[in-house]
Write a protein that holds these residues in place. Sequence first.
Motif, PDB file in Angstrom:
ATOM      1  N   TYR A   1     -71.878  22.542 -12.316  1.00  0.00           N
ATOM      2  CA  TYR A   1     -71.945  21.372 -13.209  1.00  0.00           C
ATOM      3  C   TYR A   1     -73.346  21.240 -13.824  1.00  0.00           C
ATOM      4  CZ  TYR A   1     -74.560  18.379  -9.933  1.00  0.00           C
ATOM      5  OH  TYR A   1     -75.518  17.824  -9.138  1.00  0.00           O
ATOM      6  N   LYS A   2     -74.393  21.697 -13.058  1.00  0.00           N
ATOM      7  CA  LYS A   2     -75.741  21.662 -13.622  1.00  0.00           C
ATOM      8  C   LYS A   2     -75.897  22.700 -14.731  1.00  0.00           C
ATOM      9  CE  LYS A   2     -78.173  19.738  -9.620  1.00  0.00           C
ATOM     10  NZ  LYS A   2     -79.235  19.956  -8.619  1.00  0.00           N
ATOM     11  N   LYS A   3     -75.254  23.888 -14.523  1.00  0.00           N
ATOM     12  CA  LYS A   3     -75.278  24.887 -15.601  1.00  0.00           C
ATOM     13  C   LYS A   3     -74.634  24.337 -16.866  1.00  0.00           C
ATOM     14  CE  LYS A   3     -75.188  29.209 -12.933  1.00  0.00           C
ATOM     15  NZ  LYS A   3     -74.439  30.472 -12.708  1.00  0.00           N
ATOM     16  N   PHE A   4     -73.502  23.655 -16.665  1.00  0.00           N
ATOM     17  CA  PHE A   4     -72.803  23.084 -17.826  1.00  0.00           C
ATOM     18  C   PHE A   4     -73.662  22.026 -18.523  1.00  0.00           C
ATOM     19  CE2 PHE A   4     -70.021  19.830 -19.644  1.00  0.00           C
ATOM     20  CZ  PHE A   4     -69.304  20.592 -20.555  1.00  0.00           C
ATOM     21  N   LEU A   5     -74.339  21.200 -17.709  1.00  0.00           N
ATOM     22  CA  LEU A   5     -75.181  20.147 -18.281  1.00  0.00           C
ATOM     23  C   LEU A   5     -76.355  20.739 -19.055  1.00  0.00           C
ATOM     24  CD1 LEU A   5     -75.923  17.174 -18.601  1.00  0.00           C
ATOM     25  CD2 LEU A   5     -77.107  17.293 -16.386  1.00  0.00           C
ATOM     26  N   LEU A   6     -77.028  21.731 -18.470  1.00  0.00           N
ATOM     27  CA  LEU A   6     -78.178  22.347 -19.151  1.00  0.00           C
ATOM     28  C   LEU A   6     -77.744  23.087 -20.416  1.00  0.00           C
ATOM     29  CD1 LEU A   6     -80.133  23.666 -16.029  1.00  0.00           C
ATOM     30  CD2 LEU A   6     -80.864  21.849 -17.594  1.00  0.00           C
ATOM     31  N   THR A   7     -76.592  23.781 -20.321  1.00  0.00           N
ATOM     32  CA  THR A   7     -76.081  24.482 -21.524  1.00  0.00           C
ATOM     33  C   THR A   7     -75.783  23.487 -22.630  1.00  0.00           C
ATOM     34  OG1 THR A   7     -75.115  26.205 -20.127  1.00  0.00           O
ATOM     35  CG2 THR A   7     -74.302  26.039 -22.390  1.00  0.00           C
ATOM     36  N   SER A   8     -75.161  22.372 -22.295  1.00  0.00           N
ATOM     37  CA  SER A   8     -74.817  21.348 -23.296  1.00  0.00           C
ATOM     38  C   SER A   8     -76.071  20.756 -23.930  1.00  0.00           C
ATOM     39  CB  SER A   8     -73.978  20.237 -22.647  1.00  0.00           C
ATOM     40  OG  SER A   8     -72.779  20.755 -22.126  1.00  0.00           O
ATOM     41  N   LEU A   9     -77.098  20.483 -23.088  1.00  0.00           N
ATOM     42  CA  LEU A   9     -78.345  19.933 -23.626  1.00  0.00           C
ATOM     43  C   LEU A   9     -79.001  20.909 -24.598  1.00  0.00           C
ATOM     44  CD1 LEU A   9     -79.867  18.307 -20.395  1.00  0.00           C
ATOM     45  CD2 LEU A   9     -79.012  17.102 -22.422  1.00  0.00           C
ATOM     46  N   ARG A  10     -79.001  22.195 -24.230  1.00  0.00           N
ATOM     47  CA  ARG A  10     -79.597  23.209 -25.115  1.00  0.00           C
ATOM     48  C   ARG A  10     -78.817  23.302 -26.421  1.00  0.00           C
ATOM     49  NH1 ARG A  10     -82.751  27.872 -24.305  1.00  0.00           N
ATOM     50  NH2 ARG A  10     -83.737  26.576 -22.695  1.00  0.00           N
ATOM     51  N   VAL A  11     -77.480  23.320 -26.325  1.00  0.00           N
ATOM     52  CA  VAL A  11     -76.648  23.392 -27.543  1.00  0.00           C
ATOM     53  C   VAL A  11     -76.904  22.194 -28.447  1.00  0.00           C
ATOM     54  CG1 VAL A  11     -74.285  23.291 -28.412  1.00  0.00           C
ATOM     55  CG2 VAL A  11     -74.839  24.819 -26.515  1.00  0.00           C
ATOM     56  N   LEU A  12     -76.915  21.001 -27.861  1.00  0.00           N
ATOM     57  CA  LEU A  12     -77.111  19.792 -28.657  1.00  0.00           C
ATOM     58  C   LEU A  12     -78.496  19.761 -29.309  1.00  0.00           C
ATOM     59  CD1 LEU A  12     -75.432  17.102 -26.349  1.00  0.00           C
ATOM     60  CD2 LEU A  12     -74.599  17.942 -28.562  1.00  0.00           C
ATOM     61  N   ALA A  13     -79.539  20.140 -28.575  1.00  0.00           N
ATOM     62  CA  ALA A  13     -80.899  20.125 -29.129  1.00  0.00           C
ATOM     63  C   ALA A  13     -81.030  21.096 -30.293  1.00  0.00           C
ATOM     64  CB  ALA A  13     -81.903  20.452 -28.027  1.00  0.00           C
ATOM     65  N   LEU A  14     -80.508  22.328 -30.092  1.00  0.00           N
ATOM     66  CA  LEU A  14     -80.578  23.318 -31.173  1.00  0.00           C
ATOM     67  C   LEU A  14     -79.701  22.918 -32.353  1.00  0.00           C
ATOM     68  CD1 LEU A  14     -80.539  26.618 -29.061  1.00  0.00           C
ATOM     69  CD2 LEU A  14     -82.487  25.580 -30.273  1.00  0.00           C
ATOM     70  N   LEU A  15     -78.570  22.275 -32.057  1.00  0.00           N
ATOM     71  CA  LEU A  15     -77.684  21.830 -33.132  1.00  0.00           C
ATOM     72  C   LEU A  15     -78.367  20.765 -33.994  1.00  0.00           C
ATOM     73  CD1 LEU A  15     -74.951  21.909 -34.533  1.00  0.00           C
ATOM     74  CD2 LEU A  15     -74.124  20.205 -32.875  1.00  0.00           C
ATOM     75  N   VAL A  16     -79.087  19.848 -33.351  1.00  0.00           N
ATOM     76  CA  VAL A  16     -79.815  18.821 -34.112  1.00  0.00           C
ATOM     77  C   VAL A  16     -80.843  19.469 -35.031  1.00  0.00           C
ATOM     78  CG1 VAL A  16     -81.430  16.889 -33.919  1.00  0.00           C
ATOM     79  CG2 VAL A  16     -79.427  16.978 -32.436  1.00  0.00           C
ATOM     80  N   LEU A  17     -81.587  20.442 -34.496  1.00  0.00           N
ATOM     81  CA  LEU A  17     -82.576  21.142 -35.333  1.00  0.00           C
ATOM     82  C   LEU A  17     -81.904  21.893 -36.471  1.00  0.00           C
ATOM     83  CD1 LEU A  17     -85.024  22.535 -32.605  1.00  0.00           C
ATOM     84  CD2 LEU A  17     -85.351  20.558 -34.109  1.00  0.00           C
TER      85      LEU A  17
END
Length: 715
Positions: free
Chosen positions: A43-59
């Motif tokens: 679940y931590k892998k999923f959370l970190l992956t989601s945070l990375r995707v969202l941050a890069l998506l915003v940029l």
Amino acid sequence: MFGYEEFNLSLAYPVIYLLLALILIGVYSYYVYRYTIPQIEKYKKFLLTSLRVLALLVLCLILFEPILNLSSKLVLEPNNLVFIDNSRSIKIDDGTNREQKVKEILDQFSDNTSDGNLSFYEFGNIVDEISNDSLTGIDFTDGSTNLQEVFNYVKNSDKNIASVTIISDGVITSGSNPYYEALNLGIPVFTIGIGDTTRRKDIELKKVLHNDFIYAQTPTSIIATISNNGFAGESVKATLIENNDIISEENLVLSSAGIQNISFDYSPKSAGQQKLSIQLSSVKDEFTTANNKKIFYVNVLSNKIKVLLLASTPSSDLSFIKNSLKRDENIEVSSIIQVSASTFLEKLNYQKLDSAEVLFLVGFPSDQTPQELFNRVISKIKNEKIPYFITLSSGVSLNRLSALGDDLSFRYSQNFPGTKEVQPFILPAELSNPIIQYSNEDPGDTWNNLPPVYQPNGIFSPRVESKTIAQISINNKVVKVPLIISNSFSGKRSIAVLAKDIWKWKLQVASKGLDVFDNFIVNSVRWLRANEEQKLFELETSKKNYSQGERIEFFSKVLDESLNPVSDAEIKININSGNTTIESDMQNVGPGLYESSLVINETGDFSYSAQAMIDNRVLGEDQGSFNIGEIDIEMIDPVMDYSSLNLISNETGGEFYFPDSYSPLIDQLKNLKINSSKDKIVTSEINLWSNSWMLIIAILLFATEWFIRKRNGML
């Protein structure tokens, strides 16, 4: 949703590129967290992956410049606008109880304000909104009626206007007839006419015809048009008054035709602006005497233009120019002519120079011209900006002319001995120049075939601010060397003929009946004396005659010495009536444009003056005059203008009502309120890519990811 009818997101690049970027971001983020050191829960892998995707998506979104478009529907309630004439004409006693009728109408409208969604305004010279509670306070004291302001207000309003109702006598005393403005609005206009349409027994001074500019001590005619209703055969006295002095009186028997003219001979004694008026005597049983007088202003010019001829020696050029000037009765010619080193044709009199308005330098100065005389001439040209005409006739010293500096319209160099024969060639662009015009419709052929004159050997060129009217032609070949030059710059004017023996232009064409030379000389004087050069500071009022209590409006424009607008000048107007002095500051409203307004409750003649200052330096001065209250323009016409009010109503889809039959109008306004609702779509754009919150969100996402990684001891 959230009060919005529609919303969408637009991108600077195709959506397919964004989808590809999203896939790449997802794959990259999955790859980064597929294996971790140390190993962490899924679940931590999923959370970190989601945070990375969202941050890069915003940029990534910021790079795609997203814009959020929102649309909402706004319901505009219809407004019925009611405009009440607040001018003094409502107080005219014509037997119809004007003031009482208006107040009765307003009481009825006031009771139906909410049902008809009525908004009330009073108008005279300007439009002011008034509340329902203030309707009883209308005092009918405005000094003019400007119906045009009503429709200007409606045109510029952002309200949903269902109708316009005007309560007025319809007599316009300021502004223009608003018929076309009313027609172009596309809004029904209802009118309630106040006053009597019956034409009473009356005598009226309808209009005065006169020239705005006349010469002092020169007779001119002033024609007055007089109308009468019911007084045919009666005698009246018409009096022409200058300031407070009676100039002329004429007795007139009124015509059965109802309209006639009377003429006055007027010879102004002095130059300047003169206030004139024509007054008709009153007749028994005349309805009003307010329209028996008219005031007007005329500008009186000096009766003759004072021209001074300056010559270093007698010459044919001098004689011919002098004779041409004397042919015009509006030109007064004097001369200072030198015949030897210490002798003049007449005793040297500097008063001639002091009173001159235009100078003619004919072969002047020479090497023997007295320095004091030449210094005075230079001072007149440089400091007093006196216009001048110069011709390089016999005896002229080009070296001494250099003392005029920038006030000389031409430059010269390499002054060789001798002269060359040249003919004029009028530049095509100057064929309509007023200086060269004469009785022939096409001056070009005549000018280009004039006899040759003699130009000094040397190199001549016009200054940048000068205009070349004619170049030289040698053996039928045009050479780009100036022959006739004019200059009008920074309030100074001059004309130069760069040759001598120009008298030939008259003598050798006189047999053909051509007046080209005489007209050239006289046209030059008129052009030099004309006030076409731009004044650096001009101040004027909106009109010359005001009613008591009417707003006085001042307008001015300010330029610097290079004729560029000045927007930071200090202008204080001093207004004086003899008993009262008033000051008013002008405000900048545009490039070089200023305005000011005030209300003066006194009556009489007023003079005004002002200076335009910048950095404690005076740019210019101006003055003028106006009158308040001598004629009450609101009392001149006592008859309601039924035709104008009725025409506006009929052409706009409204209706005209008399004060005793307006009741159906209230129901019409209620129906218009019900049927005139409008939906307005309001759109707005939000530039998400330039919004600081996008960057803050990206930073927070990366920070959260970093925090979780640190808490788990990840590399």
